[in-house]
Design a protein around this motif. Structure first.
Motif, PDB file in Angstrom:
ATOM      1  N   ARG A 128      10.958   1.398   8.103  1.00 57.26           N
ATOM      2  CA  ARG A 128      10.961   1.673   6.416  1.00 57.26           C
ATOM      3  C   ARG A 128      11.036   0.193   6.145  1.00 57.26           C
ATOM      4  O   ARG A 128      10.314   0.279   4.892  1.00 57.26           O
ATOM      5  CB  ARG A 128      12.555   2.069   6.581  1.00 57.26           C
ATOM      6  N   THR A 129      10.819  -1.016   6.700  1.00 58.40           N
ATOM      7  CA  THR A 129      10.515  -2.236   6.015  1.00 58.40           C
ATOM      8  C   THR A 129       9.183  -2.178   5.778  1.00 58.40           C
ATOM      9  O   THR A 129       8.473  -2.746   4.936  1.00 58.40           O
ATOM     10  CB  THR A 129      10.909  -3.506   6.945  1.00 58.40           C
ATOM     11  N   THR A 130       8.340  -1.723   6.995  1.00 58.70           N
ATOM     12  CA  THR A 130       7.035  -1.752   6.331  1.00 58.70           C
ATOM     13  C   THR A 130       6.534  -0.812   5.420  1.00 58.70           C
ATOM     14  O   THR A 130       5.519  -1.031   4.531  1.00 58.70           O
ATOM     15  CB  THR A 130       6.380  -0.914   7.795  1.00 58.70           C
ATOM     16  N   THR A 131       7.149   0.409   5.234  1.00 58.67           N
ATOM     17  CA  THR A 131       7.104   1.391   4.083  1.00 58.67           C
ATOM     18  C   THR A 131       7.295   0.533   2.810  1.00 58.67           C
ATOM     19  O   THR A 131       6.447   0.729   1.887  1.00 58.67           O
ATOM     20  CB  THR A 131       8.056   2.640   4.362  1.00 58.67           C
ATOM     21  N   ARG A 132       8.390  -0.041   2.770  1.00 58.61           N
ATOM     22  CA  ARG A 132       8.625  -0.731   1.643  1.00 58.61           C
ATOM     23  C   ARG A 132       7.494  -1.979   1.219  1.00 58.61           C
ATOM     24  O   ARG A 132       7.152  -2.115   0.081  1.00 58.61           O
ATOM     25  CB  ARG A 132       9.845  -1.599   1.695  1.00 58.61           C
ATOM     26  N   TYR A 133       7.087  -2.589   2.364  1.00 52.84           N
ATOM     27  CA  TYR A 133       5.975  -3.461   2.157  1.00 52.84           C
ATOM     28  C   TYR A 133       4.654  -2.812   1.441  1.00 52.84           C
ATOM     29  O   TYR A 133       4.006  -3.163   0.541  1.00 52.84           O
ATOM     30  CB  TYR A 133       5.602  -4.008   3.351  1.00 52.84           C
ATOM     31  N   VAL A 134       4.448  -1.678   2.324  1.00 52.64           N
ATOM     32  CA  VAL A 134       3.230  -0.759   1.772  1.00 52.64           C
ATOM     33  C   VAL A 134       3.343  -0.256   0.331  1.00 52.64           C
ATOM     34  O   VAL A 134       2.480  -0.471  -0.417  1.00 52.64           O
ATOM     35  CB  VAL A 134       2.848   0.272   2.810  1.00 52.64           C
ATOM     36  N   LEU A 135       4.473   0.022   0.163  1.00 55.30           N
ATOM     37  CA  LEU A 135       4.814   0.600  -1.293  1.00 55.30           C
ATOM     38  C   LEU A 135       4.613  -0.502  -2.466  1.00 55.30           C
ATOM     39  O   LEU A 135       3.991  -0.124  -3.488  1.00 55.30           O
ATOM     40  CB  LEU A 135       6.159   0.991  -1.370  1.00 55.30           C
ATOM     41  N   ALA A 136       5.043  -1.686  -1.930  1.00 60.67           N
ATOM     42  CA  ALA A 136       4.713  -2.712  -2.972  1.00 60.67           C
ATOM     43  C   ALA A 136       3.253  -2.960  -3.118  1.00 60.67           C
ATOM     44  O   ALA A 136       2.922  -3.275  -4.333  1.00 60.67           O
ATOM     45  CB  ALA A 136       5.327  -3.976  -2.498  1.00 60.67           C
ATOM     46  N   LYS A 137       2.386  -2.760  -1.950  1.00 58.87           N
ATOM     47  CA  LYS A 137       1.023  -2.935  -2.204  1.00 58.87           C
ATOM     48  C   LYS A 137       0.600  -1.662  -3.039  1.00 58.87           C
ATOM     49  O   LYS A 137      -0.489  -1.793  -3.768  1.00 58.87           O
ATOM     50  CB  LYS A 137       0.386  -2.872  -0.469  1.00 58.87           C
ATOM     51  N   VAL A 138       1.074  -0.605  -2.838  1.00 59.75           N
ATOM     52  CA  VAL A 138       0.348   0.619  -3.597  1.00 59.75           C
ATOM     53  C   VAL A 138       0.592   0.480  -5.336  1.00 59.75           C
ATOM     54  O   VAL A 138      -0.308   0.551  -6.066  1.00 59.75           O
ATOM     55  CB  VAL A 138       0.859   1.843  -3.146  1.00 59.75           C
ATOM     56  N   ARG A 139       1.832   0.036  -5.621  1.00 59.79           N
ATOM     57  CA  ARG A 139       2.385  -0.569  -6.808  1.00 59.79           C
ATOM     58  C   ARG A 139       1.503  -1.717  -7.596  1.00 59.79           C
ATOM     59  O   ARG A 139       1.054  -1.429  -8.507  1.00 59.79           O
ATOM     60  CB  ARG A 139       3.635  -0.684  -6.937  1.00 59.79           C
ATOM     61  N   GLY A 140       1.016  -2.564  -6.540  1.00 59.46           N
ATOM     62  CA  GLY A 140       0.081  -3.765  -7.209  1.00 59.46           C
ATOM     63  C   GLY A 140      -1.260  -3.034  -7.444  1.00 59.46           C
ATOM     64  O   GLY A 140      -1.835  -3.636  -8.424  1.00 59.46           O
ATOM     65  N   LEU A 141      -1.703  -2.265  -6.419  1.00 58.12           N
ATOM     66  CA  LEU A 141      -3.332  -1.745  -6.775  1.00 58.12           C
ATOM     67  C   LEU A 141      -3.094  -1.094  -7.985  1.00 58.12           C
ATOM     68  O   LEU A 141      -3.944  -0.925  -8.917  1.00 58.12           O
ATOM     69  CB  LEU A 141      -3.528  -0.881  -5.623  1.00 58.12           C
TER      70      LEU A 141
END
Length: 369
Positions: A128-141
């Protein structure tokens, strides 16, 4: 050739009347739904093994997957036409180095006509920590694309893009499954994937629906059926060489073929879940050679090989593509069919002597492989 296959457009060319700005992208981890929702025409960049890539090699350095050299050279030459933005995913070391060189070129060489470039760093660990990291990258894009286009990427546009791209992926899976009945070659399937990914999703769905209806009536394609693993293929030259030699590629596990469309995003019940659904889809995307465990790759390869009825497993590995050979012993053991590995192959080609040896190995009895 079937009428529907003959009607497929060249992937790099927009359809007549498609005036959307173009978003070039590198790697399978770029959320194309965001590009579409932001009003761009997604264009996945491919290299060209026939063209001189010395300019890209000079800037990126040697010892790197030659696809990256070619893509950089073609960007510098303007071979892709005008690109309004460029999004690079960190799907492998070569893609990451490409991003850093492009960013530095934009900083120190303003005379070089390169579009604004953005990195999407998607990790694939099952946490889930990875999911939160990827979610931040999706929002950044999403934010970056809104800034580039001059308007925010709205929830309605993103929801529509998710539904449209999921539909295309589902139809591509249906076309791919027809390879079990030998209704199209591997070379043809790569052409279908490239064309479908370059078209607006609605138009791609129309053409794919016609293919799904038409291909079951087609005579089976000839050839010894094999599953292909190893390096990805951004063109059809290797597939064409294999199938000209009497093989039939009925499946593969690289991110320009079956692996590209193996997962959907799924429409969440509430707009607030859109970004999370994207993050989870791209986090779970794979398993690719560069970003997954040996055990995951072996299990996936064996399952897909048997689902398509392949009689052999063929590994193809380009020079300086270091990840796939680590997977090979486990993949070969899990497959349980005759297997052959083509290592250190030139980009877009096959050494003829290596191919002859592979053909002999693939036709041996399974207990002698």
């Amino acid at each position: 050739m079937s009428a529907a296959l003959a009607a497929l457009p060249a992937p790099a060319r927009p359809e007549a009347g498609d005036t959307r700005p173009v978003a070039g992208h590198v790697g399978a981890d770029v959320p194309v739904e965001l590009l579409t929702a932001a009003g761009y025409r997604p264009l996945r960049l491919s290299g060209s093994p026939e063209e001189d890539a010395s300019a890209g090699r000079r800037l990126l350095g040697g010892g790197l997957d030659p696809v990256a050299h070619s893509v950089l050279t073609r960007l510098l030459d303007g071979a892709y036409g005008p690109l309004d933005v460029l999004v690079v995913s960190r799907d492998c070391e070569a893609s990451l180095r490409l991003f850093y060189v492009l960013r530095e070129l934009r900083r120190v060489e303003p005379s070089v006509a390169l579009p604004p470039v953005h990195l999407v760093d998607v990790l694939h660990l099952p946490h889930r920590t990875t999911t939160r990291y990827v979610l931040a990258k999706v929002r950044g894009l999403r934010t970056w694309l809104g800034e580039r286009s001059g308007r925010p990427v709205g929830d309605d546009a993103l929801a529509a893009a998710v539904v449209a791209h999921d539909r295309v992926r589902g139809l591509l899976r249906a076309v791919g499954d027809l390879r079990s009945a030998r209704r199209l070659t591997g070379t043809e399937f790569l052409r279908v994937v490239d064309a479908a990914c370059a078209l607006p999703p609605g138009r791609a769905a129309e053409l794919l629906t016609t293919l799904v209806e038409e291909l079951p009536t087609r005579d089976p394609r000839p050839g010894h059926p094999v599953h292909l693993t190893g390096s990805s293929h951004d063109g059809t030259s290797v597939y064409a060489a294999l199938e000209s030699a009497g093989l039939l590629v009925v499946g593969e596990d690289h991110d320009r073929g079956d692996l590209l469309v193996s997962r959907d995003v799924g429409a969440p019940g509430h707009p607030a879940g859109l970004e999370l659904a994207l993050a989870e889809r791209y986090q779970a995307n794979g398993p690719s050679a560069a970003r997954s465990s040996i055990a995951e790759r072996a299990t996936h390869t064996a399952a897909r090989l048997h689902a398509r009825g392949a009689a052999g497993l063929l590994g193809y590995v380009r020079e300086h593509d270091d990840a796939p050979p680590w997977d090979w012993p486990a993949q070969r053991a899990a497959a349980g069919v005759p297997a052959a590995l083509l290592e250190r192959q030139p980009y877009g080609r096959i050494d003829p002597e290596d191919l002859d040896r592979a053909l002999a190995d693939l036709r041996r009895p399974a207990d002698a492989a």
